[in-house]
Design an enzyme around this catalytic site. Sequence first.
Site: not given
Length: 232
Positions: A207, A205, A89
């Site tokens: 995750e 992202h 990001c």
Amino acid sequence: MKLMENYSNLNIAIVDYGMGNLFSIKNACNTFGISTVITSSREEIANANALILPGVGAFGDAMKILEDLNLIDTILEFVSSSKPIFGICLGMQLMMTESLEFGVHKGLGIIDGNVVPFDNLGGNTILKVPHIGWSRINGIPKKNELDPWQDTMLNGLNNGEYMYFVHSFYVKPRHTDISISYSQYGNVTFTSSFQYKNIFACQFHPEKSGLKGLEIYKNFINRIVKQTIKGD
């Protein structure tokens, strides 16, 4: 998803400069049995087998904090070491030459190109900025059967996979051949991930993107293991 064996002898440094969802990233890495440290220590970063540069927030603020922490040269030296580095990001954006977010701000200059705002989104629906939510990633290179070292961090993902985004700006690399996925928001098609030598970065992202996002972390850790064995 098949988990890897334990690689606790290896270490990933996650750069802590107060702007990122650090523990989500740490948990994603720990899923695969690799040791991680959340740190702003120059020594711990330099001694790590790999580096993750996360980030959520304003570009100018992030660069100022990295400068105050004396981490800019440390990160640049790490890139030069050929050890794997992963930008997420804002961390992806910081790798660029400069950003046009609230003025003009110099970046780390690892990748030649700019960070620009969404503009002329078009369409019949009024789209809001920031771009928040799930979007597809396309243009993923096919697996390289002849030379696995040329594979990308997106191995195991299909074109059109959904990833989770939160951003108001996006990167425009000068050399588009480093882009390994593109995404669409309104009329804007932007680079959502790139890979160059030991550098991988994504605007989304992983995750926060479920099992397919974890696949990216697994690929990153596999690259760390292979590079350590190879001795580069």
